[in-house]
Design an enzyme around this catalytic site. Sequence first.
Site, short mmCIF file in Angstrom:
data_model
loop_
_atom_site.label_atom_id
_atom_site.label_comp_id
_atom_site.label_asym_id
_atom_site.label_seq_id
_atom_site.Cartn_x
_atom_site.Cartn_y
_atom_site.Cartn_z
N ASP A 201 0.83 -1.20 0.00
CA ASP A 201 0.00 0.00 0.00
C ASP A 201 0.86 1.24 0.00
OD1 ASP A 201 -3.16 0.52 1.83
OD2 ASP A 201 -2.29 1.54 0.09
N GLY A 202 0.27 2.34 -0.42
CA GLY A 202 1.00 3.61 -0.43
C GLY A 202 0.82 4.36 0.86
N GLY B 220 -6.40 9.11 -0.34
CA GLY B 220 -7.38 8.60 -1.30
C GLY B 220 -8.71 8.22 -0.66
N GLU C 215 -8.19 -0.02 3.87
CA GLU C 215 -6.74 -0.21 3.79
C GLU C 215 -6.20 -0.70 5.13
OE1 GLU C 215 -5.64 3.72 2.59
OE2 GLU C 215 -5.18 3.09 0.55
N LYS D 161 7.34 11.56 0.10
CA LYS D 161 6.49 11.14 1.22
C LYS D 161 7.27 11.09 2.54
CE LYS D 161 3.11 10.41 -1.63
NZ LYS D 161 2.53 9.11 -1.88
N ASP E 251 0.76 8.75 2.51
CA ASP E 251 0.91 10.18 2.25
C ASP E 251 2.13 10.75 2.96
OD1 ASP E 251 -1.54 10.51 0.69
OD2 ASP E 251 -2.51 9.91 2.56
O1 DER Z 1 -5.08 6.87 0.48
C1 DER Z 1 -3.98 6.35 0.74
O2 DER Z 1 -3.54 6.12 1.86
C2 DER Z 1 -3.13 6.03 -0.44
O3 DER Z 1 -2.24 5.04 -0.16
C3 DER Z 1 -2.58 7.27 -0.99
O4 DER Z 1 -2.75 8.39 -0.22
C4 DER Z 1 -1.19 7.23 -1.51
O5 DER Z 1 -1.41 7.67 -2.80
P1 DER Z 1 -0.31 7.86 -3.89
O6 DER Z 1 0.48 6.56 -3.95
O7 DER Z 1 -1.11 8.11 -5.13
O8 DER Z 1 0.51 9.04 -3.45
#
Ligand code: DER
Length: 231
Positions: free
Chosen positions: A83-84, A105, A111, A129, A86
């Site tokens: 997962d990503g 997001g 998540e 980030k 911010d």
């Molecule tokens: O919503 C989240 O937590 C997502 O992982 C997101 O914020 C990260 O998005 P990005 O990879 O488009 O920067």
Amino acid sequence: GGSDEAKRRAGERAAAAVEDGFVVGLGTGSTTAHAIRAIGRAVDDGLEIRGIPTSFQSRQLALEVGVPLTDLDAVDGVDLAIDGADQVVDDRDAAAFGALIKGGGAAHAREKLVDTAADRFVVVADPSKLTDRLERSVPVAVLPDAHSVVADRIRALDGEPTLRDAERKDGPVVTDNGNLVLDCAFGRIDDPDELATRLSGIPGVVEHGLFVGVADATYIGTDDGVEVRRY
Ligand code: DER
């Protein structure tokens, strides 16, 4: 945000950790999208895995690239979640090393469920980030009826709540689970664990974007490679 090339490197490095037979948590956002695409290519080459999406967006992308889908009820466990984020604390000396802010997001409720259900949770990110201390607004998903009351409680915690407005829709953003999002500014967050506990205790809060002590590693895409942090 950071360069797409950096995001692609991070996502593809994380996808390489997916082994045959894995159940994989499929995160949300543009960085994880690179991992999902890479997993789709591995499936085309014969990798046998099942993915659990964390949002409508990640489900749609997984279907598009041919990743077989399942859900938490149908599996015995999740081997790896990708997962990503911010923001990621990158100060090794900080107690909060590896703490995240997620929710840009508005997918952070599902998540966090999938990411914490996984045996291993790896974050994919670009250098933009990284931070020494968490200081972005914390997204807080709330029951629609609760947004005013929760906003008052956030102010009582010295936070400044803003109901997240939609871009191409009149009114607020509505999450995949039908909730609203308050983006809560607290300035620099020196003790994210303590704030996380307080936020979780507010009636009407469904989930907040502080992920503390959850990530096992972060793959950071750079212009010429990938750096790995392990927590
Ligand atoms: O919503 C989240 O937590 C997502 O992982 C997101 O914020 C990260 O998005 P990005 O990879 O488009 O920067």
